[in-house]
Design a protein around this motif. Sequence first.
Motif: not given
Lengths: 299, 155
Positions: B84-92, B151-155, B139-146, B99-106
């Motif tokens: 999904d979009r969040l997962q892609r942004k976390f990766v990108e 991207e969701a709002v832009a669509r 920082a990267a986590i917050i930026e990924a969520i933003e 990655g241990f905290c990632t599921p919970g953060l997502l």
Amino acid sequence: MMSGTELLAPRNRRELADALRRATGRSCLLAGGTDWMIEWDSSGAHPDLLIDLSRLEGAAEVRTTDGMIRVGALMTCAQLQQHEILLGRAACLAQAARQVGSLQIRNAATIGGNVANASPCADLVTALVALRARATLVAASGVTSERPIETLLADQGGSTLGHDEAIVEFSWPIGRAGERSAFGKIGVRTSVAVSRLNAALIICLDGAGAVITEARIAFGSIATSAFQAEDVAGTLRGASIAGDCPEAFISRCAQLVDRSIPSRTSRPYKRLAIRGLAADLWALIGAGASASSATPSGS
Amino acid sequence: MRLTATVNGASIAVEVAANARLVDVLRDALGLTGTKVGCAAGECGACTVLIDGRAVNACLVAAAQVEGRVVLTVEGLARGGELDRLQRKFVEMGAIQCGFCTPGLLMSATALLARVPHPSRAEIATAIAGNLCRCTGYAAIIEAIEAAADEAVAR
């Protein structure tokens, strides 16, 4: 996983009383689980009976009746922090709820559980003590009773609740016109912090909204349970809400720490930190702050 | 007891002990090991899942209380093998290291964006305050969520 534990999930007060009749000293009442699940995991205890309160009808509501505010024991912190009745009439409780744990905790933790667990640093308890709240209990006998919140707090810490009693509601009189309240806490960080100090302040202003005519304040995380401090509150009567935080108020807060925990190693820290807490409360009260503007203080 | 609920869109029915933790049922009974056990005390957020759309610590939830409810875990985010979009942004955006905290953060971020489609940084910080990351510095986590929100709002 534990085996041999029976589960009951009462849906109303009659079924709750029926369940409580089967409770023993090894039984547990489960609301949000944010305290009990940790205790269970660390103690390895095997409850003989688990009474799941989460299905209790009507226990997750806030309403006003007969001049009273009534809060169901299963209201979560997340629900409390944004409830319009509390934001308008008991901001100290809404603010306290907003500062409990993380969002994940607030979505599960209940006001009933916070009181029943009776931690000395329980944030909602301090607000309820300041509000002079009473708890409605259902007993195994089926009898419903009301008790002042302080009577549920044991002198040496913990709760006085029996294994066959359950809290179902809290209530207190709707505040008068001109009444404001605020809650503040100090923890080691700005979020997800156990209180090292907390306080709830309630004031009443005169008709012009300028002078404090009445005040009540409760403190937590100092003694083994939250308590009201009449002498501290007295320093605010007659003070102008537009003025600086009265030095007498700040000083009396520090003296409170001195006499409450004279030999505790945390006394030097807390007698200084409480001055900041007093200033925070004054700022919130002066701003007529709503719960949405409250933020927890760092140490 | 027999627990019936909806997990990641599918109806499930499993036998659980009366005071089993939800995280153990998810991982052991249902094989959904994406939800991690970090502290087992509700402090790290690694076990965050959504119950009826609300983020909770699965280590603090009695499975019995999930009866009849809707649960979403990290495995439920992707659709048809597509992140999904969040997962892609976390990766990108480098929001994942160990990655241990990632599921919970997502999951915390998913709950946030469902309520607040375009959150402020302060709202993001509040939403993820209960998720600890030892690797990224957030920082990267917050930026990924933003970025996911943008991207969701832009669509």
